[in-house]
Design an enzyme around this catalytic site. Structure first.
Site, mmCIF file in Angstrom:
data_model
loop_
_atom_site.group_PDB
_atom_site.id
_atom_site.type_symbol
_atom_site.label_atom_id
_atom_site.label_comp_id
_atom_site.label_asym_id
_atom_site.label_seq_id
_atom_site.Cartn_x
_atom_site.Cartn_y
_atom_site.Cartn_z
ATOM 1 N N HIS A 1 0.821 -1.217 0.000
ATOM 2 C CA HIS A 1 0.000 0.000 0.000
ATOM 3 C C HIS A 1 0.851 1.262 0.000
ATOM 4 C CE1 HIS A 1 -3.140 -2.777 0.888
ATOM 5 N NE2 HIS A 1 -2.678 -3.067 2.082
ATOM 6 N N HIS B 1 -6.731 -4.653 -1.460
ATOM 7 C CA HIS B 1 -5.967 -5.894 -1.400
ATOM 8 C C HIS B 1 -6.197 -6.778 -2.609
ATOM 9 C CE1 HIS B 1 -6.305 -4.577 2.779
ATOM 10 N NE2 HIS B 1 -5.082 -5.003 2.854
#
Lengths: 202, 330
Positions: free
Chosen positions: B56, B218
């Site tokens: 991320h 994700h």
């Protein structure tokens, strides 16, 4: 079944067999984790159980309880994700239930694992039917009263039964209705633990 | 899928070694996976610790520094860190005034941070935790894992970080963090899936000509798949989805966030459409941030996060920050 007596070496063998079966099935677990998760379950479990085997070989615990507590701690400190704390809690709590006993009976194993599963349900805030590892663990433990083979079969059946379920916990729950039609990776790895248990009990 | 890596097993460690080399103002413990600002523990200051799966970036490691986080704990790709990391981080940054854990709402992150909080408290560190859950694509209910934590994490870490830097006590920093969470909502779309190094192929199959609405960060599929939409149509859909759960009476901070593989050229074009919708809905914009901040590896797509702010939150947002990923004001 009632005459079976299980010592620390048996539990080390169980963990070693679990690591081997997870190693063999890692790609399948990751594959199951792709459509409804984030494609890492196999690798995470592989890393965790490899660390468990290394730790148990380096310092073989003296009792069944110490073996499962050490295995659980290692999973918590090496896996991450939800699987680390959940599987770690399952084994640690079962190990605690054994106390200091040098050997446990099959019935004590069943009771210990049942306590572990209760702890997992509490930690995850989930119940059977939510499409989680509980869907394989709960039937597996019930069948453990009959035999190790029955437990392996029942947990495998439980994992397969998650296919039509709507996920209510974990990452698959974000998909809502789209989680239906996929087998839960956590239930699948839980069934592998029972398969390993049946294998070492032969 | 080609990747700029050596082997999948070392991607996180390799990136940490790179961070260490690029940012001497950080202490990067590659082995134990903890990133700490070099001047920690900062005397008389509440410390902020966050963490989560890798993939991320710049979240969270890129937000360590004065005015934001004191430490970050990167896990494996898309896998929460383990409790040992957070305990180590908390011990490294606690000045005696307590530590706030900023936790994105995913089962794994919640469980590992919860265990870490208990262990850190055993070691005498006062710990408070705030859970970020801003993604409106997930139905929030006690029967589910609840809304995901996504773009609002940046707002929480920046605003609570500024509050801590000003010397506010733990209860106040925690309360402000909660206010930001309660005032923020997000919605994301994917134009492509992403590829984790371990798997090496896309996490789901998204045909050309279609997009996923309501994705997380994700690589998990969203709630709905549709025929590809224009930037204008996506902005209408995403902003209205956020406003349906936010109804801001105050001006908003806007984060137009890229998922990793969408060019800034497209993101700025999308930002123009987001502003158009907000203007049409009568929502005042206080500040806007456009860029790749809370990413999902190489996913193409974007998310919109709105955070309604009062005078104090806006002042804290504008306060100086010096991190690898966010830097202004000094």
């Amino acid at each position: 079944m009632s005459e079976t007596v299980l010592d620390a070496a048996f539990f080390v063998r169980w963990m070693t067999a679990a690591a081997a079966v997870i190693d063999r099935e890692a790609d399948r677990l990751t594959e199951l984790d792709s459509p409804i998760g984030d494609a890492d379950h196999g690798r995470n479990m592989q890393r965790g159980f490899a660390a468990v085997v290394t730790a148990l070989e380096a310092e073989p615990p003296a009792t069944p309880g110490a073996t499962l507590i050490a295995a659980g701690r290692k999973l918590i400190s090496s896996v991450g994700g939800a699987s680390g704390p959940l599987y770690g809690t399952l084994l640690r709590r079962a190990g605690k239930a054994f106390g200091e006993a040098p050997q446990v009976s099959a019935e004590e194993l069943r009771a210990g694992l049942a306590a572990g599963v209760d702890a997992v349900a509490q930690l995850g805030g989930s119940a059977p039917g939510d499409k989680t590892m509980l869907d394989a663990l709960v039937p597996g433990i019930e069948a453990l009263a009959t035999s190790f083979d029955a437990a392996a079969a029942a947990s495998e059946k439980g994992a397969l039964a998650t296919v039509p379920m709507l996920a209510r916990k974990g990452r698959a729950s974000y998909l809502g209705e789209r989680s239906i039609g996929h087998q839960d990776p956590g239930a699948t790895s839980s069934a592998l633990l029972f398969a390993a248990l049946a294998e070492v009990a032969k | 899928m080609k990747m700029l890596i050596n082997v999948a097993e070392t991607v996180v460690a390799d990136a940490l070694r790179g961070m260490a080399a690029a940012h001497p103002e950080l202490v990067v413990d590659v082995e134990n996976r903890v990133i700490v600002r070099r001047d920690a523990p900062v005397a008389d200051k509440v410390a902020l610790v966050s963490g989560g799966g890798s993939g991320h970036e710049p979240l969270h490691g890129g937000f360590v520094g004065p005015g934001m986080l004191d430490a970050a704990c990167p896990g494996e790709v898309f896998t929460s860190p383990v409790p040992d990391q957070m305990v180590r981080a908390a011990a490294a940054v606690d000045s005696g005034h307590g530590v706030l854990f900023v936790v994105k709402n995913y089962t794994g992150d919640v469980l590992n941070f919860q265990m870490a909080a208990e262990l850190a408290e055993d070691e005498g560190v006062q710990v408070a935790s705030v859970l970020v859950d801003d993604d409106v694509a997930v139905v929030d209910s006690t029967f589910t894992a609840g809304r995901r934590g996504t773009g609002a994490t940046l707002f929480v870490e920046k605003i609570a970080g500024a509050a801590a830097e000003e010397g506010m006590p733990l209860e106040r920093v925690e309360a402000l963090a909660r206010q930001v969470v309660a005032s923020s909502r997000s919605f994301g779309v994917a134009l492509s899936a992403c590829t984790t190094p371990a798997k090496g192929s896309p996490t789901f199959d998204l045909p050309a000509g279609e997009l996923e609405l309501g994705v997380g960060i994700h690589g998990e599929p969203g709630r709905e798949r549709r025929a590809m939409m224009t930037s204008r149509e996506i902005a209408d859909f995403a902003v209205d989805a956020v406003l349906a759960e936010l109804d801001p009476r105050l001006p908003v901070l806007v984060l137009v966030n890229g998922m990793g593989a969408t060019p800034l050229l497209e993101l700025y074009g999308f930002q123009a459409e987001v502003r158009r919708v907000l203007d049409e809905r009568g929502v005042a914009v206080a500040r806007t941030l456009v860029g790749n901040y809370v990413t999902s590896l190489d996913m193409a797509g974007c998310s919109v996060t709105l955070c309604q702010v009062d005078g104090e939150l806006l002042r804290l947002w504008d306060a100086p920050v010096q991190t690898a990923g966010l830097r202004w004001g000094r």
